[in-house]
Structure formats: structure tokens, C-alpha cells
Design an enzyme around this catalytic site. Structure first.
Site, PDB file in Angstrom:
ATOM      1  N   LEU A 190     -77.339   5.096  -0.150  1.00  0.00           N
ATOM      2  CA  LEU A 190     -77.101   4.749  -1.440  1.00  0.00           C
ATOM      3  C   LEU A 190     -78.218   3.364  -1.690  1.00  0.00           C
ATOM      4  O   LEU A 190     -78.490   3.141  -2.591  1.00  0.00           O
ATOM      5  CB  LEU A 190     -75.921   3.968  -1.546  1.00  0.00           C
ATOM      6  CG  LEU A 190     -74.712   5.097  -1.408  1.00  0.00           C
ATOM      7  CD1 LEU A 190     -73.171   4.621  -1.251  1.00  0.00           C
ATOM      8  CD2 LEU A 190     -74.755   6.120  -2.513  1.00  0.00           C
ATOM      9  N   ARG A 249     -80.834  -0.007   0.460  1.00  0.00           N
ATOM     10  CA  ARG A 249     -81.227  -0.738   1.730  1.00  0.00           C
ATOM     11  C   ARG A 249     -81.447  -2.180   1.244  1.00  0.00           C
ATOM     12  O   ARG A 249     -82.192  -2.206   0.265  1.00  0.00           O
ATOM     13  CB  ARG A 249     -82.430   0.017   2.127  1.00  0.00           C
ATOM     14  CG  ARG A 249     -82.325   1.201   2.990  1.00  0.00           C
ATOM     15  CD  ARG A 249     -83.447   1.659   3.546  1.00  0.00           C
ATOM     16  NE  ARG A 249     -83.666   3.159   3.795  1.00  0.00           N
ATOM     17  CZ  ARG A 249     -83.645   3.825   5.123  1.00  0.00           C
ATOM     18  NH1 ARG A 249     -83.082   3.023   6.101  1.00  0.00           N
ATOM     19  NH2 ARG A 249     -83.975   4.899   4.983  1.00  0.00           N
ATOM     20  N   SER A 271     -82.404  -6.307   3.218  1.00  0.00           N
ATOM     21  CA  SER A 271     -83.448  -6.543   4.370  1.00  0.00           C
ATOM     22  C   SER A 271     -82.810  -6.637   5.586  1.00  0.00           C
ATOM     23  O   SER A 271     -83.339  -6.406   6.548  1.00  0.00           O
ATOM     24  CB  SER A 271     -83.700  -8.129   4.040  1.00  0.00           C
ATOM     25  OG  SER A 271     -82.503  -8.734   3.755  1.00  0.00           O
ATOM     26  N   THR A 272     -81.399  -6.435   5.596  1.00  0.00           N
ATOM     27  CA  THR A 272     -80.685  -6.170   6.931  1.00  0.00           C
ATOM     28  C   THR A 272     -80.116  -4.939   7.260  1.00  0.00           C
ATOM     29  O   THR A 272     -79.827  -4.836   8.458  1.00  0.00           O
ATOM     30  CB  THR A 272     -79.490  -7.288   6.926  1.00  0.00           C
ATOM     31  OG1 THR A 272     -78.893  -7.132   5.707  1.00  0.00           O
ATOM     32  CG2 THR A 272     -80.132  -8.815   6.639  1.00  0.00           C
ATOM     33  N   ALA A 273     -79.662  -4.350   6.206  1.00  0.00           N
ATOM     34  CA  ALA A 273     -78.792  -3.149   6.630  1.00  0.00           C
ATOM     35  C   ALA A 273     -78.921  -1.786   5.815  1.00  0.00           C
ATOM     36  O   ALA A 273     -79.822  -2.122   4.698  1.00  0.00           O
ATOM     37  CB  ALA A 273     -77.308  -3.765   6.396  1.00  0.00           C
ATOM     38  N   THR A 274     -78.451  -0.933   6.104  1.00  0.00           N
ATOM     39  CA  THR A 274     -78.528   0.228   5.017  1.00  0.00           C
ATOM     40  C   THR A 274     -77.024   0.597   4.768  1.00  0.00           C
ATOM     41  O   THR A 274     -76.245   0.725   5.578  1.00  0.00           O
ATOM     42  CB  THR A 274     -79.098   1.637   6.034  1.00  0.00           C
ATOM     43  OG1 THR A 274     -80.255   1.259   6.560  1.00  0.00           O
ATOM     44  CG2 THR A 274     -79.073   2.792   4.975  1.00  0.00           C
ATOM     45  N   VAL A 275     -76.895   1.018   3.342  1.00  0.00           N
ATOM     46  CA  VAL A 275     -75.439   1.353   2.925  1.00  0.00           C
ATOM     47  C   VAL A 275     -75.375   2.896   2.620  1.00  0.00           C
ATOM     48  O   VAL A 275     -76.693   3.279   1.837  1.00  0.00           O
ATOM     49  CB  VAL A 275     -75.295   0.778   1.696  1.00  0.00           C
ATOM     50  CG1 VAL A 275     -73.804   0.916   1.149  1.00  0.00           C
ATOM     51  CG2 VAL A 275     -75.318  -1.000   2.030  1.00  0.00           C
ATOM     52  N   LYS A 315     -71.628   0.107   5.216  1.00  0.00           N
ATOM     53  CA  LYS A 315     -72.822  -0.612   5.512  1.00  0.00           C
ATOM     54  C   LYS A 315     -73.194  -0.672   6.930  1.00  0.00           C
ATOM     55  O   LYS A 315     -72.264  -0.905   7.698  1.00  0.00           O
ATOM     56  CB  LYS A 315     -72.599  -2.042   4.867  1.00  0.00           C
ATOM     57  CG  LYS A 315     -73.991  -2.870   4.867  1.00  0.00           C
ATOM     58  CD  LYS A 315     -73.920  -4.007   4.123  1.00  0.00           C
ATOM     59  CE  LYS A 315     -74.683  -5.128   4.216  1.00  0.00           C
ATOM     60  NZ  LYS A 315     -74.749  -6.183   3.275  1.00  0.00           N
ATOM     61  N   ASP A 339     -76.217 -16.004  -2.098  1.00  0.00           N
ATOM     62  CA  ASP A 339     -77.223 -15.093  -2.555  1.00  0.00           C
ATOM     63  C   ASP A 339     -76.750 -13.964  -3.374  1.00  0.00           C
ATOM     64  O   ASP A 339     -77.012 -12.910  -3.661  1.00  0.00           O
ATOM     65  CB  ASP A 339     -77.563 -14.115  -1.217  1.00  0.00           C
ATOM     66  CG  ASP A 339     -78.796 -13.273  -1.331  1.00  0.00           C
ATOM     67  OD1 ASP A 339     -79.777 -13.567  -2.032  1.00  0.00           O
ATOM     68  OD2 ASP A 339     -78.948 -12.470  -0.555  1.00  0.00           O
TER      69      ASP A 339
HETATM   70  P1  ATP Z   1     -80.329  -7.776   1.075  1.00  0.00           P
HETATM   71  O1  ATP Z   1     -81.581  -7.464   0.879  1.00  0.00           O
HETATM   72  O2  ATP Z   1     -79.603  -8.448  -0.250  1.00  0.00           O
HETATM   73  O3  ATP Z   1     -79.869  -8.899   2.346  1.00  0.00           O
HETATM   74  P2  ATP Z   1     -78.272  -6.247   2.460  1.00  0.00           P
HETATM   75  O4  ATP Z   1     -79.194  -5.594   3.462  1.00  0.00           O
HETATM   76  O5  ATP Z   1     -77.399  -7.186   2.865  1.00  0.00           O
HETATM   77  O6  ATP Z   1     -79.195  -6.743   1.441  1.00  0.00           O
HETATM   78  P3  ATP Z   1     -76.677  -4.833   0.407  1.00  0.00           P
HETATM   79  O7  ATP Z   1     -76.899  -5.854  -0.576  1.00  0.00           O
HETATM   80  O8  ATP Z   1     -75.081  -5.370   0.764  1.00  0.00           O
HETATM   81  O9  ATP Z   1     -77.433  -5.175   1.718  1.00  0.00           O
HETATM   82  O10 ATP Z   1     -76.895  -3.573  -0.194  1.00  0.00           O
HETATM   83  C1  ATP Z   1     -78.065  -2.727  -0.310  1.00  0.00           C
HETATM   84  C2  ATP Z   1     -77.924  -1.984  -1.440  1.00  0.00           C
HETATM   85  O11 ATP Z   1     -76.966  -0.799  -1.132  1.00  0.00           O
HETATM   86  C3  ATP Z   1     -77.428  -2.738  -2.978  1.00  0.00           C
HETATM   87  O12 ATP Z   1     -78.162  -3.206  -3.706  1.00  0.00           O
HETATM   88  C4  ATP Z   1     -76.739  -1.225  -3.569  1.00  0.00           C
HETATM   89  O13 ATP Z   1     -77.650  -0.753  -4.028  1.00  0.00           O
HETATM   90  C5  ATP Z   1     -76.223  -0.573  -2.402  1.00  0.00           C
HETATM   91  N1  ATP Z   1     -75.029  -0.754  -2.087  1.00  0.00           N
HETATM   92  C6  ATP Z   1     -74.130  -1.721  -1.335  1.00  0.00           C
HETATM   93  N2  ATP Z   1     -73.013  -1.591  -1.318  1.00  0.00           N
HETATM   94  C7  ATP Z   1     -72.657  -0.587  -1.994  1.00  0.00           C
HETATM   95  C8  ATP Z   1     -71.433   0.148  -2.346  1.00  0.00           C
HETATM   96  N3  ATP Z   1     -70.157  -0.643  -1.893  1.00  0.00           N
HETATM   97  N4  ATP Z   1     -71.285   1.278  -3.094  1.00  0.00           N
HETATM   98  C9  ATP Z   1     -72.442   1.791  -3.688  1.00  0.00           C
HETATM   99  N5  ATP Z   1     -73.772   1.123  -3.232  1.00  0.00           N
HETATM  100  C10 ATP Z   1     -73.900  -0.113  -2.663  1.00  0.00           C
HETATM  101 MG    MG Z   2     -78.248  -7.345  -0.773  1.00  0.00          MG
END
Ligand code: ATP
Ligand code: MG
Length: 347
Positions: free
Chosen positions: A9, A11, A13-17, A31, A123
Site C-alpha cells: 500500500l 513505503r 523510509s523505514t517500513a513497508t505497509v 506495517k 513527524d
Molecule cells: P516515513 O517515511 O514517514 O518514515 P514509514 O516507513 O514510517 O514512513 P508509514 O508512514 O507508516 O511508513 O506508511 C507509509 C505509507 O503506507 C503511508 O504514506 C500510506 O501511503 C501507507 N499506509 C500506512 N498505513 C496505512 C494504513 N493503515 N492503511 C492504508 N495505507 C497505509
Molecule cells: Mg511515514
């Protein structure tokens, strides 16, 4: 417990959702990150598991799995059908004032709740606000901290408040500054600092100039005043989330906002109508989050590091990511053997 991993759905910088389904057919979001790099996601799990608000993405448990010989840490949340606010903004090329007021009110309600629980998000930005039929919820607590906790500066340079860019403090007012930046992002579809390409220059400007991000053309007087209250450079004079909820820009739309029934945001915005739609999840490199320990570096080094760390890989969906993969939980992260439900833990 068995669950099935679906398409990616988003990505960060840290994880894939990814989308996921339980054996009972429930759809949720997961995530995931390699266990060796799970500290930020575990911190996020800690915060989400103690929060419960209609304006914060709902936590549904966590586990570890073994996939391709890697141990993966997974955190389950509600699936947010509209994706992130940035997806909506990009598709619409900016939102109108009524929409901005509506989402801003929900973001502020979420912030008021987490601040009242002593937590700083650190953030706030369009990419970390998630959308579903009832509106906006705050997501991505990977940088969050307790207000009184001494923690490394974390966040996204473009959205950092002056006191954060200088490495002085990151408290509740820093989240409010980021709300002001997010309002500009909603209106323009662009970064709060659109005419400065060099991230180092942006951080110097935020830290040491007297400038604030430009107010978008065409904003009403009330919207301009609202943004100016978020973007007061002195954090002690900046308005709080509670005060901003009483600002005329938010209050003027009370009737209209209350009358808005749940929109079909996904259909309207062109956000994915199915969890199988992949193409809309491109990331913008300038909005990635970074964490830096300010104690170890000179300010010049820190600003350079923040700027460099904000480079994002050019995420592309890799072959095979649209497949649904059944994964079997190893154990709960607290060491218990798993029982059948996806939900659990935390509250
Ligand atoms: P960052 O780069 O901000 O550190 P991150 O690796 O912590 O990002 P998230 O910001 O939690 O990851 O999620 C990345 C993307 O995944 C979001 O911008 C969104 O597009 C998608 N996403 C996250 N959580 C959900 C959810 N619960 N339902 C649908 N899409 C989601
Ligand atoms: Mg994020």
C-alpha cells in the site's frame, strides 16, 4: 495464526505497509520491517497500543513471521481505504478551504488527544495522515516520543520547526508548526518550501532566518491567520492544538463540517479503489523522515546529515508484490505462542 500478505500500500523510509487478510476474511494493513531494524516500528507499536482515538489510526496487534529466511516484525492496523492525505492532495492538485478545514480539524483533534497523553508525534505531514470514509487519522508514530523524554531529533526536514532545526527542543509546538506546513501542502499540493531545492539551504533557512513558509495565494483572511498562528517562529508564542481548534478558520465551517456525510473519498480522489491498485504509491523524496542524534554532531554536520538522510530511494513495486502471500506467525513479540485472532495486544 495465519494471515495473508497482500499488495504493498505504501513505503516509507523505514517500513513497508501492505494490505492483509485474516483467515476470517478481515481486511487490515500490516506495517513490516526486518526484525534487525525494528526499533522504530516497535516504538510505534508501543505508542499506538496505548492510544485509542477516532483521530489516530487503530492498532490491531503485532507478531513476527519468517519470510524468505528473514525474521520480519509486523504491526497490524486498520486498513485506511483512502491511503495517505498526500495521495488525495496530489490527485486533486490541492484541496479547497472547506476540505482543508475539515482535515485540519481532525488532525488537531488527534493532536490534542496525543498531546494530552504527553506524547509528541514529531513527524506530522500529509504522508503520515491516513484517510478513510470518516476522514483523517494520524498515522506513523515511528518518530513519536514522550514530551519529557530526551530523544534524538526526528522528523522530516521540510516540516521541521525552527527550534527543531536548531536542535534545541522537539515538543508539542513542533507538531503545531508541522500542521501549518501540512495546511500549505493541502492547499498547494507542494512542499511548504517550494522554491528552495537544496535541503541544506532549507534547514539553514528554517533554523536561522526570520522567514516562515509562504501563505498560498487565494487563501481567505481567516485561513491566512490560522496558518500564521501555527507558524509563529517562537514555540512559546505559537498557538496550541486546543487554541487552534477554536480558531475562526476551523469554527466557521462547523455547520458545514458537521453536515458532511461520509464521502466516498477513494472514488472521488482517484485513490486506489482496490487494494490491488499499485500505481499511486510513489513516494516523494523530499518528505522522508530522518532521525539524528544532535548531541554527537556540530550543527553544520547535523543539518547536512538531515538533508542527506532525507534522500529517499526511488520506490518501485517489484515483480511479485501484487501476489498475496500467506504468512504464519512465529510468536507474539512478547514471546507467547499465538492464538487464532489477528486482533489483540495493547489496549
Ligand atoms: P516515513 O517515511 O514517514 O518514515 P514509514 O516507513 O514510517 O514512513 P508509514 O508512514 O507508516 O511508513 O506508511 C507509509 C505509507 O503506507 C503511508 O504514506 C500510506 O501511503 C501507507 N499506509 C500506512 N498505513 C496505512 C494504513 N493503515 N492503511 C492504508 N495505507 C497505509
Ligand atoms: Mg511515514
Amino acid at each position: 495464526m495465519e494471515w495473508t500478505r497482500g499488495p504493498v500500500l505504501g513505503r516509507g523510509s523505514t517500513a513497508t505497509v501492505s494490505a492483509a487478510t485474516s483467515a476470517h476474511g478481515d481486511l487490515f494493513a500490516v506495517k513490516s520491517v526486518n526484525f534487525q531494524h525494528a526499533s522504530s516500528l516497535q516504538k510505534e507499536q508501543h505508542f499506538l497500543s496505548i492510544l485509542n482515538s477516532p483521530y489516530v489510526v487503530s492498532y490491531k496487534g503485532c507478531d513476527t513471521t519468517t519470510e524468505n529466511n528473514n525474521i520480519i516484525y509486523n504491526m497490524f492496523m486498520d486498513y485506511m481505504s483512502g491511503g495517505s492525505l498526500i495521495d488525495l492532495i496530489k490527485t486533486r492538485n490541492g484541496l479547497n478551504e472547506l476540505e482543508i478545514a475539515r482535515y485540519t480539524r481532525q488532525i488537531l483533534q488527534g493532536l490534542e488527544y496525543i498531546h494530552s497523553n504527553g506524547i509528541v508525534h514529531c513527524d506530522i505531514k500529509g504522508r503520515n495522515i491516513l484517510i478513510n470514509e470518516s476522514g483523517a487519522k494520524i498515522g506513523d508514530f515511528g518518530c513519536a516520543k514522550w514530551a519529557d523524554q530526551a530523544a534524538p531529533i526526528c522528523g522530516t526536514p521540510m516540516f521541521m520547526a525552527p527550534e527543531v532545526a536548531r536542535g534545541e527542543e522537539q515538543g508539542f509546538p513542533a507538531d503545531v508548526w508541522a500542521v501549518g506546513c501540512t495546511v500549505i501542502e493541502m492547499a498547494t499540493g507542494d512542499s511548504p518550501w517550494p522554491n528552495v531545492d537544496d535541503p541544506v539551504a532549507i534547514l539553514y533557512r528554517i533554523a536561522f532566518s526570520s522567514k516562515v513558509p509562504g501563505i498560498p495565494d487565494g487563501f481567505s483572511d481567516q485561513a491566512m491567520d490560522f496558518v500564521s498562528k501555527c507558524l509563529i517562529r517562537d514555540p512559546r508564542r505559537r498557538w496550541t492544538a486546543i487554541e487552534l481548534l477554536e480558531h475562526p478558520f476551523i469554527r466557521q465551517f462547523d455547520d458545514a463540517l458537521n453536515q458532511i456525510v461520509c464521502e466516498k473519498i477513494r472514488t472521488e480522489s482517484g485513490s486506489p479503489t482496490s487494494v490491488l491498485d499499485q500505481d499511486v504509491w510513489d513516494s516523494m523524496k523530499e518528505t522522508s523522515s530522518v532521525g539524528i542524534d544532535f548531541d554527537q554532531y556540530s550543527l553544520r554536520q547535523i543539518i547536512k546529515q538531515l538533508a542527506c538522510k532525507s534522500e529517499m530511494p526511488n520506490w518501485k513495486c517489484e515483480k511479485g508484490e501484487t501476489d498475496w502471500i500467506t504468512v504464519r506467525t512465529n510468536r507474539d513479540v512478547d514471546g507467547r505462542a499465538n492464538s487464532g485472532a489477528v486482533t489483540g495486544g495493547g489496549r
